[in-house]
Write a protein that holds these residues in place. Structure first.
Motif, PDB file in Angstrom:
ATOM      1  N   MET A  57       0.811  -1.213   0.000  1.00 40.71           N
ATOM      2  CA  MET A  57       0.000   0.000   0.000  1.00 40.71           C
ATOM      3  C   MET A  57       0.849   1.270   0.000  1.00 40.71           C
ATOM      4  SD  MET A  57      -3.211  -0.665  -0.201  1.00 40.71           S
ATOM      5  CE  MET A  57      -3.613   1.062  -0.017  1.00 40.71           C
ATOM      6  N   THR A  58       0.378   2.243  -0.774  1.00 39.23           N
ATOM      7  CA  THR A  58       0.941   3.588  -0.756  1.00 39.23           C
ATOM      8  C   THR A  58      -0.199   4.564  -0.513  1.00 39.23           C
ATOM      9  OG1 THR A  58       2.675   3.005  -2.341  1.00 39.23           O
ATOM     10  CG2 THR A  58       2.198   5.346  -2.048  1.00 39.23           C
ATOM     11  N   ILE A  59      -0.048   5.410   0.519  1.00 44.50           N
ATOM     12  CA  ILE A  59      -1.078   6.395   0.848  1.00 44.50           C
ATOM     13  C   ILE A  59      -0.435   7.773   0.875  1.00 44.50           C
ATOM     14  CG2 ILE A  59      -2.827   7.117   2.504  1.00 44.50           C
ATOM     15  CD1 ILE A  59      -2.865   4.281   3.571  1.00 44.50           C
ATOM     16  N   ARG A  60      -0.963   8.687   0.083  1.00 45.85           N
ATOM     17  CA  ARG A  60      -0.417  10.043   0.077  1.00 45.85           C
ATOM     18  C   ARG A  60      -1.447  11.003  -0.503  1.00 45.85           C
ATOM     19  NH1 ARG A  60       4.610   9.726  -4.103  1.00 45.85           N
ATOM     20  NH2 ARG A  60       5.026  11.721  -3.081  1.00 45.85           N
ATOM     21  N   PRO A  61      -1.394  12.291  -0.118  1.00 45.60           N
ATOM     22  CA  PRO A  61      -2.307  13.272  -0.709  1.00 45.60           C
ATOM     23  C   PRO A  61      -1.977  13.502  -2.175  1.00 45.60           C
ATOM     24  CG  PRO A  61      -0.703  14.352   0.703  1.00 45.60           C
ATOM     25  CD  PRO A  61      -0.528  12.881   0.897  1.00 45.60           C
ATOM     26  N   GLU A  62      -3.001  13.776  -2.950  1.00 43.55           N
ATOM     27  CA  GLU A  62      -2.826  13.942  -4.395  1.00 43.55           C
ATOM     28  C   GLU A  62      -3.803  14.978  -4.924  1.00 43.55           C
ATOM     29  OE1 GLU A  62      -2.370  10.527  -7.439  1.00 43.55           O
ATOM     30  OE2 GLU A  62      -4.466  11.113  -7.614  1.00 43.55           O
ATOM     31  N   CYS A  70       2.986 -13.059  -6.772  1.00 38.34           N
ATOM     32  CA  CYS A  70       3.097 -11.682  -7.234  1.00 38.34           C
ATOM     33  C   CYS A  70       3.290 -10.791  -6.009  1.00 38.34           C
ATOM     34  CB  CYS A  70       1.852 -11.270  -8.010  1.00 38.34           C
ATOM     35  SG  CYS A  70       1.623 -12.203  -9.548  1.00 38.34           S
ATOM     36  N   PRO A  71       4.537 -10.486  -5.662  1.00 39.21           N
ATOM     37  CA  PRO A  71       4.815  -9.738  -4.440  1.00 39.21           C
ATOM     38  C   PRO A  71       4.500  -8.257  -4.576  1.00 39.21           C
ATOM     39  CG  PRO A  71       6.828 -10.064  -5.659  1.00 39.21           C
ATOM     40  CD  PRO A  71       5.759 -10.818  -6.411  1.00 39.21           C
ATOM     41  N   ALA A  72       4.591  -7.540  -3.472  1.00 38.87           N
ATOM     42  CA  ALA A  72       4.420  -6.090  -3.509  1.00 38.87           C
ATOM     43  C   ALA A  72       5.472  -5.492  -4.432  1.00 38.87           C
ATOM     44  CB  ALA A  72       4.551  -5.512  -2.099  1.00 38.87           C
ATOM     45  N   ALA A  73       5.053  -4.496  -5.228  1.00 37.06           N
ATOM     46  CA  ALA A  73       5.994  -3.812  -6.108  1.00 37.06           C
ATOM     47  C   ALA A  73       7.035  -3.081  -5.264  1.00 37.06           C
ATOM     48  CB  ALA A  73       5.255  -2.832  -7.012  1.00 37.06           C
ATOM     49  N   ALA A  74       8.260  -3.035  -5.761  1.00 34.67           N
ATOM     50  CA  ALA A  74       9.357  -2.420  -5.013  1.00 34.67           C
ATOM     51  C   ALA A  74       9.347  -0.907  -5.188  1.00 34.67           C
ATOM     52  CB  ALA A  74      10.687  -3.000  -5.471  1.00 34.67           C
ATOM     53  N   GLY A  75       8.367  -0.250  -4.545  1.00 35.87           N
ATOM     54  CA  GLY A  75       8.249   1.194  -4.652  1.00 35.87           C
ATOM     55  C   GLY A  75       7.463   1.617  -5.872  1.00 35.87           C
ATOM     56  N   LEU A 114       8.479   6.052 -10.174  1.00 40.52           N
ATOM     57  CA  LEU A 114       9.551   7.040 -10.164  1.00 40.52           C
ATOM     58  C   LEU A 114      10.729   6.560  -9.334  1.00 40.52           C
ATOM     59  CD1 LEU A 114      10.649   9.785 -10.941  1.00 40.52           C
ATOM     60  CD2 LEU A 114       9.376  10.790  -9.024  1.00 40.52           C
ATOM     61  N   LYS A 115      10.462   5.954  -8.196  1.00 45.67           N
ATOM     62  CA  LYS A 115      11.539   5.423  -7.353  1.00 45.67           C
ATOM     63  C   LYS A 115      12.321   4.355  -8.093  1.00 45.67           C
ATOM     64  CE  LYS A 115      12.376   3.240  -2.847  1.00 45.67           C
ATOM     65  NZ  LYS A 115      11.729   2.764  -1.586  1.00 45.67           N
ATOM     66  N   ARG A 116      11.611   3.482  -8.796  1.00 44.98           N
ATOM     67  CA  ARG A 116      12.289   2.420  -9.535  1.00 44.98           C
ATOM     68  C   ARG A 116      13.096   2.982 -10.712  1.00 44.98           C
ATOM     69  NH1 ARG A 116       7.656  -0.832 -11.201  1.00 44.98           N
ATOM     70  NH2 ARG A 116       6.258   0.283  -9.804  1.00 44.98           N
ATOM     71  N   TYR A 117      12.568   4.051 -11.311  1.00 43.86           N
ATOM     72  CA  TYR A 117      13.299   4.683 -12.412  1.00 43.86           C
ATOM     73  C   TYR A 117      14.615   5.280 -11.911  1.00 43.86           C
ATOM     74  CZ  TYR A 117      14.338   7.842 -16.305  1.00 43.86           C
ATOM     75  OH  TYR A 117      14.957   8.495 -17.350  1.00 43.86           O
ATOM     76  N   ARG A 118      14.569   5.908 -10.746  1.00 43.45           N
ATOM     77  CA  ARG A 118      15.799   6.473 -10.180  1.00 43.45           C
ATOM     78  C   ARG A 118      16.815   5.390  -9.855  1.00 43.45           C
ATOM     79  NH1 ARG A 118      12.253  10.657  -6.532  1.00 43.45           N
ATOM     80  NH2 ARG A 118      12.219  12.389  -8.032  1.00 43.45           N
TER      81      ARG A 118
END
Length: 233
Positions: free
Chosen positions: A85-90, A211-216, A219-223
């Motif tokens: 899970m990722t939770i953030r304002p958008e 199918c595990p949780a995506a690693a971030g 954008l994080k993976r691109y960096r």
């Protein structure tokens, strides 16, 4: 608004195609090109913020194009939630092709187009006097599929998003596949774990593998990809 998103990694394009076929996906998909902005000193990133402009082109006949600006605030930490899970304002807004061109050319700040909310005001403060510049860009293809998750706490109607994301730097390339699913922010504490379990079970039954949780996020993976390829230059 708050965004509560569950992200699971898929092992390959073939696995994603098997899932889409099994779910009888009818969406032709969209091509998304995302350009992220920050100051030369990466002050937005350092404070946990991100802002992008995204070009979305439908892959169906006609190929309608839309431009969307999205600003995201710092991620919220919640140890009791599922690891996917990722939770953030958008906040986001659609803009005209002319406005998009002026932003991409540097004539206009991407933050100036958004409504001046408390989050955008804070981003402007964090930005300071330095101009925002286009820093990162990558493409992904997205296919949306409506689906009913049968979880341990009941059925949940969601829209699954299947993404193939392509990273490029010089001659180096890398491709990632994933399944994303937004959950109601007000119910995420009770739904996150059951939704992740139900989605993983469904995907595994079709793919034949975990199918595990995506690693971030993308954008994080691109960096990480850029850091890895920089060592090869």
């Amino acid at each position: 608004k708050m965004e509560a998103e569950l992200k699971l990694a898929l092992p390959s394009r073939a696995a994603m195609d098997r899932v889409l076929t099994s779910l009888r996906a009818t969406d032709h998909g969209v091509m998304q090109t995302s350009t992220f902005f920050d100051t030369p000193a990466a002050t937005l990133r350092s404070a946990g913020f991100a802002v992008r402009i995204r070009r979305e082109q439908e892959l169906a006949s006609g190929g309608h194009v839309a431009w969307v600006i999205t600003a995201k605030g710092p991620k919220q930490c919640a140890p009791e939630l599922a690891d996917s899970m990722t939770i953030r304002p958008e906040e986001d807004i659609r803009v005209s092709p002319e406005a998009a061109a002026s932003i991409l050319s540097g004539e206009r700040s991407v933050l100036s187009v958004l409504m001046q909310s408390a989050m955008v005001t804070r981003m402007l403060q964090v930005q300071g006097p330095e101009p925002l510049q286009a820093r990162e860009r990558f493409e992904n293809t997205r296919v949306r599929v409506p689906y009913t998750l049968r979880t341990s706490v009941g059925e949940l109607v969601v829209q699954l998003e299947f993404d193939e994301t392509r990273y490029k730097h010089g001659y180096a390339t890398e491709t990632h596949w994933e399944c994303e699913c937004e959950l109601p922010p007000a119910r995420v504490a009770s739904l996150a774990a059951p939704a992740q379990a139900a989605l993983q079970e469904m995907l595994a039954s079709i793919c034949g593998c975990e199918c595990p949780a995506a690693a971030g996020g993308k954008l994080k993976r691109y960096r990480k990809f850029l850091k890895k390829t920089a060592t090869l230059d």
